[in-house]
Design a protein around this motif. Structure first.
Motif, PDB file in Angstrom:
ATOM      1  N   ALA A  11      -3.901  10.065  -1.092  1.00  0.00           N
ATOM      2  CA  ALA A  11      -4.669  10.635   0.021  1.00  0.00           C
ATOM      3  C   ALA A  11      -4.740   9.635   1.176  1.00  0.00           C
ATOM      4  N   CYS A  12      -4.928   8.375   0.851  1.00  0.00           N
ATOM      5  CA  CYS A  12      -4.978   7.325   1.870  1.00  0.00           C
ATOM      6  C   CYS A  12      -3.635   7.208   2.588  1.00  0.00           C
ATOM      7  N   GLN A  13      -2.554   7.242   1.825  1.00  0.00           N
ATOM      8  CA  GLN A  13      -1.222   7.166   2.430  1.00  0.00           C
ATOM      9  C   GLN A  13      -0.986   8.354   3.360  1.00  0.00           C
ATOM     10  N   ALA A  14      -1.388   9.552   2.928  1.00  0.00           N
ATOM     11  CA  ALA A  14      -1.221  10.741   3.768  1.00  0.00           C
ATOM     12  C   ALA A  14      -2.060  10.633   5.037  1.00  0.00           C
ATOM     13  N   GLU A  15      -3.278  10.107   4.888  1.00  0.00           N
ATOM     14  CA  GLU A  15      -4.167   9.942   6.045  1.00  0.00           C
ATOM     15  C   GLU A  15      -3.575   8.989   7.082  1.00  0.00           C
ATOM     16  N   HIS A  16      -2.872   7.958   6.600  1.00  0.00           N
ATOM     17  CA  HIS A  16      -2.277   6.980   7.508  1.00  0.00           C
ATOM     18  C   HIS A  16      -0.825   7.315   7.875  1.00  0.00           C
ATOM     19  N   GLY A  17      -0.303   8.415   7.334  1.00  0.00           N
ATOM     20  CA  GLY A  17       1.039   8.862   7.679  1.00  0.00           C
ATOM     21  C   GLY A  17       2.146   7.977   7.152  1.00  0.00           C
ATOM     22  N   VAL A  18       1.937   7.371   5.964  1.00  0.00           N
ATOM     23  CA  VAL A  18       2.957   6.512   5.356  1.00  0.00           C
ATOM     24  C   VAL A  18       3.269   7.016   3.951  1.00  0.00           C
ATOM     25  N   LYS A  19       4.445   6.670   3.467  1.00  0.00           N
ATOM     26  CA  LYS A  19       4.849   7.049   2.113  1.00  0.00           C
ATOM     27  C   LYS A  19       4.714   5.888   1.141  1.00  0.00           C
TER      28      LYS A  19
END
Length: 67
Positions: free
Chosen positions: A24-32
């Protein structure tokens, strides 16, 4: 074959929860990947995830742990 929640111990359940939080954090920051995030080194979510991975693998025991 994936384990059911009934077969998982508390360490594996904690790891599952941390994986969801990390994704969820990665999606929030737009990174994979965390390494692509500017907050990677000081990130509490990532630190908690790494700790959950270690606990899941060592089952909370210290010493004698090998990869």
């Amino acid at each position: 074959m994936a384990q059911s929640d009934a077969e998982k111990d508390r360490f594996e359940l904690q790891l599952d929860a941390m994986i969801e939080k990390l994704q969820a954090c990665q999606a929030e920051h737009g990174v994979k990947s965390c390494s692509a995030c500017e907050h990677c080194l000081g990130c509490d979510v990532r630190k908690s995830y790494v700790a959950a991975v270690y606990d899941s693998m060592s089952k909370g025991e210290t010493g004698g742990f090998e990869f």
